[in-house]
Motif scaffolding. Structure first.
Motif, PDB file in Angstrom:
ATOM      1  N   GLN A  15       0.831  -1.193   0.000  1.00 29.97           N
ATOM      2  CA  GLN A  15       0.000   0.000   0.000  1.00 29.97           C
ATOM      3  C   GLN A  15       0.873   1.252   0.000  1.00 29.97           C
ATOM      4  N   LEU A  16       0.426   2.259  -0.719  1.00 28.01           N
ATOM      5  CA  LEU A  16       1.115   3.547  -0.723  1.00 28.01           C
ATOM      6  C   LEU A  16       0.951   4.229   0.629  1.00 28.01           C
ATOM      7  N   THR A  17       1.981   4.966   1.054  1.00 29.84           N
ATOM      8  CA  THR A  17       1.914   5.762   2.279  1.00 29.84           C
ATOM      9  C   THR A  17       2.429   7.169   1.981  1.00 29.84           C
ATOM     10  N   SER A  18       2.257   8.057   2.927  1.00 26.30           N
ATOM     11  CA  SER A  18       2.740   9.428   2.755  1.00 26.30           C
ATOM     12  C   SER A  18       4.259   9.467   2.593  1.00 26.30           C
ATOM     13  N   HIS A  19       4.950   8.439   3.053  1.00 24.45           N
ATOM     14  CA  HIS A  19       6.409   8.378   2.889  1.00 24.45           C
ATOM     15  C   HIS A  19       6.809   8.231   1.423  1.00 24.45           C
ATOM     16  N   ASP A  20       5.863   7.889   0.563  1.00 21.45           N
ATOM     17  CA  ASP A  20       6.147   7.688  -0.861  1.00 21.45           C
ATOM     18  C   ASP A  20       5.957   8.964  -1.686  1.00 21.45           C
ATOM     19  N   THR A  21       5.589  10.045  -1.042  1.00 22.87           N
ATOM     20  CA  THR A  21       5.255  11.283  -1.745  1.00 22.87           C
ATOM     21  C   THR A  21       6.359  11.733  -2.691  1.00 22.87           C
ATOM     22  N   GLU A  22       7.579  11.819  -2.221  1.00 24.32           N
ATOM     23  CA  GLU A  22       8.676  12.322  -3.058  1.00 24.32           C
ATOM     24  C   GLU A  22       8.977  11.383  -4.218  1.00 24.32           C
ATOM     25  N   ASP A  23       8.913  10.075  -3.979  1.00 25.90           N
ATOM     26  CA  ASP A  23       9.166   9.119  -5.061  1.00 25.90           C
ATOM     27  C   ASP A  23       8.118   9.267  -6.162  1.00 25.90           C
ATOM     28  N   LEU A  24       6.845   9.409  -5.784  1.00 25.97           N
ATOM     29  CA  LEU A  24       5.797   9.585  -6.790  1.00 25.97           C
ATOM     30  C   LEU A  24       5.942  10.916  -7.514  1.00 25.97           C
ATOM     31  N   PHE A  25       6.228  11.966  -6.767  1.00 26.97           N
ATOM     32  CA  PHE A  25       6.388  13.280  -7.394  1.00 26.97           C
ATOM     33  C   PHE A  25       7.521  13.259  -8.419  1.00 26.97           C
ATOM     34  N   GLU A  26       8.572  12.507  -8.125  1.00 27.20           N
ATOM     35  CA  GLU A  26       9.737  12.445  -9.020  1.00 27.20           C
ATOM     36  C   GLU A  26       9.336  12.094 -10.447  1.00 27.20           C
ATOM     37  N   TYR A  27       8.416  11.161 -10.603  1.00 33.67           N
ATOM     38  CA  TYR A  27       8.059  10.775 -11.969  1.00 33.67           C
ATOM     39  C   TYR A  27       6.681  11.280 -12.410  1.00 33.67           C
ATOM     40  N   PHE A  28       5.753  11.517 -11.492  1.00 31.29           N
ATOM     41  CA  PHE A  28       4.455  12.075 -11.883  1.00 31.29           C
ATOM     42  C   PHE A  28       4.584  13.527 -12.357  1.00 31.29           C
ATOM     43  N   SER A  29       5.722  14.127 -12.121  1.00 33.34           N
ATOM     44  CA  SER A  29       5.953  15.506 -12.569  1.00 33.34           C
ATOM     45  C   SER A  29       6.557  15.561 -13.974  1.00 33.34           C
ATOM     46  N   LEU A  30       6.807  14.414 -14.573  1.00 33.65           N
ATOM     47  CA  LEU A  30       7.458  14.352 -15.885  1.00 33.65           C
ATOM     48  C   LEU A  30       6.443  14.253 -17.017  1.00 33.65           C
ATOM     49  N   ASP A  31       6.656  15.062 -18.053  1.00 33.52           N
ATOM     50  CA  ASP A  31       5.751  15.050 -19.211  1.00 33.52           C
ATOM     51  C   ASP A  31       5.664  13.671 -19.849  1.00 33.52           C
ATOM     52  N   GLU A  32       6.783  12.965 -19.964  1.00 31.09           N
ATOM     53  CA  GLU A  32       6.766  11.675 -20.650  1.00 31.09           C
ATOM     54  C   GLU A  32       5.966  10.615 -19.896  1.00 31.09           C
ATOM     55  N   VAL A  33       5.847  10.749 -18.584  1.00 30.49           N
ATOM     56  CA  VAL A  33       5.023   9.821 -17.805  1.00 30.49           C
ATOM     57  C   VAL A  33       3.544  10.190 -17.950  1.00 30.49           C
ATOM     58  N   MET A  34       3.266  11.474 -17.959  1.00 33.25           N
ATOM     59  CA  MET A  34       1.882  11.940 -17.964  1.00 33.25           C
ATOM     60  C   MET A  34       1.283  12.063 -19.362  1.00 33.25           C
ATOM     61  N   GLU A  35       2.069  11.796 -20.385  1.00 31.50           N
ATOM     62  CA  GLU A  35       1.583  11.911 -21.757  1.00 31.50           C
ATOM     63  C   GLU A  35       0.296  11.123 -21.974  1.00 31.50           C
ATOM     64  N   TYR A  36       0.215   9.917 -21.440  1.00 32.70           N
ATOM     65  CA  TYR A  36      -0.954   9.060 -21.638  1.00 32.70           C
ATOM     66  C   TYR A  36      -1.825   8.952 -20.393  1.00 32.70           C
ATOM     67  N   TYR A  37      -1.573   9.789 -19.425  1.00 29.95           N
ATOM     68  CA  TYR A  37      -2.320   9.779 -18.164  1.00 29.95           C
ATOM     69  C   TYR A  37      -3.393  10.850 -18.227  1.00 29.95           C
ATOM     70  N   ASP A  38      -4.472  10.665 -17.501  1.00 23.72           N
ATOM     71  CA  ASP A  38      -5.572  11.632 -17.556  1.00 23.72           C
ATOM     72  C   ASP A  38      -5.392  12.811 -16.600  1.00 23.72           C
ATOM     73  N   LEU A  39      -4.174  13.051 -16.158  1.00 19.81           N
ATOM     74  CA  LEU A  39      -3.844  14.177 -15.292  1.00 19.81           C
ATOM     75  C   LEU A  39      -2.707  14.986 -15.904  1.00 19.81           C
ATOM     76  N   GLU A  40      -2.616  16.230 -15.500  1.00 22.42           N
ATOM     77  CA  GLU A  40      -1.482  17.065 -15.890  1.00 22.42           C
ATOM     78  C   GLU A  40      -0.279  16.663 -15.036  1.00 22.42           C
ATOM     79  N   PRO A  41       0.948  16.929 -15.519  1.00 14.82           N
ATOM     80  CA  PRO A  41       2.125  16.656 -14.686  1.00 14.82           C
ATOM     81  C   PRO A  41       2.015  17.387 -13.339  1.00 14.82           C
ATOM     82  N   PHE A  42       2.442  16.719 -12.282  1.00 20.16           N
ATOM     83  CA  PHE A  42       2.359  17.296 -10.944  1.00 20.16           C
ATOM     84  C   PHE A  42       3.297  18.491 -10.831  1.00 20.16           C
ATOM     85  N   LYS A  43       2.816  19.500 -10.125  1.00 20.04           N
ATOM     86  CA  LYS A  43       3.605  20.719  -9.899  1.00 20.04           C
ATOM     87  C   LYS A  43       4.130  20.804  -8.472  1.00 20.04           C
ATOM     88  N   THR A  44       3.439  20.134  -7.545  1.00 17.03           N
ATOM     89  CA  THR A  44       3.815  20.234  -6.134  1.00 17.03           C
ATOM     90  C   THR A  44       3.767  18.863  -5.466  1.00 17.03           C
TER      91      THR A  44
END
Length: 176
Positions: A15-44
């Motif tokens: 299960q995901l926890t708040s301790h995973d925040t930085e790891d997720l932000f690292e790649y959810f903030s990238l255009d190439e990851v979000m290209e096919y995702y229904d969200l915009e790249p993360f900003k914060t």
């Protein structure tokens, strides 16, 4: 129900926890990851915290499961994978996933999906697993084909994402 923990040779699926925040932000903030995702790249970092809360809320409501893919050797979350749109009465759910590009083309997602499929068919009693992908997402198409999903067709203007209608290719896997 306690969140199921699965394990592979290289990954701990948990299960995901708040301790995973930085790891997720690292790649959810990238255009190439979000290209096919229904969200915009993360900003914060708050964007990453919100998606963790969303995934965990869906589990708590009995609507699905989203596993953190933790690389055992580094104790780092490199992606997530899981079920959503779980229709118990129809014995089906959709699978979704994303991966940090530093770990693309190393078979991590296939390694993660295999036990998740087993869990779905055995513990969730699924008969069918669907995957909807962008028709131009060739890497995802190859992954699903390697897992014996069958391409069933392309749905025109099926989703409204990022301000426009987009097509979706549906893949299905039946538990036989």
């Amino acid at each position: 129900m306690e969140f199921p923990v699965l394990e592979t040779e290289r990954l701990l699926l948990r299960q995901l926890t708040s301790h995973d925040t930085e790891d997720l932000f690292e790649y959810f903030s990238l255009d190439e990851v979000m290209e096919y995702y229904d969200l915009e790249p993360f900003k914060t970092l708050e964007d990453a915290q919100r998606i963790i809360q969303h995934f965990n809320s869906e589990f708590e409501k009995g609507k699905g499961f989203r596993w953190a893919l933790e690389l055992k050797s580094e104790k780092k979350v490199i992606g997530t994978c899981g079920y959503h749109n779980w229709h118990r009465e129809h014995f089906r759910a959709e699978i979704g996933y994303e991966l940090n590009p530093l770990f693309w083309r190393q078979s991590y997602m296939k390694e993660a999906i295999l036990p998740i499929l087993t869990f779905g068919f055995e513990s969730m009693r699924l008969h069918r697993v669907d995957a909807f992908i962008d028709p131009s997402n060739i890497s995802s198409e190859k992954l699903l084909s390697s897992l014996n999903f069958r391409k069933e067709g392309t749905l025109k203007d099926y989703f409204f994402e990022k301000g426009k209608f987009v097509n979706a290719t549906i893949f299905g896997l039946i538990n036989t």
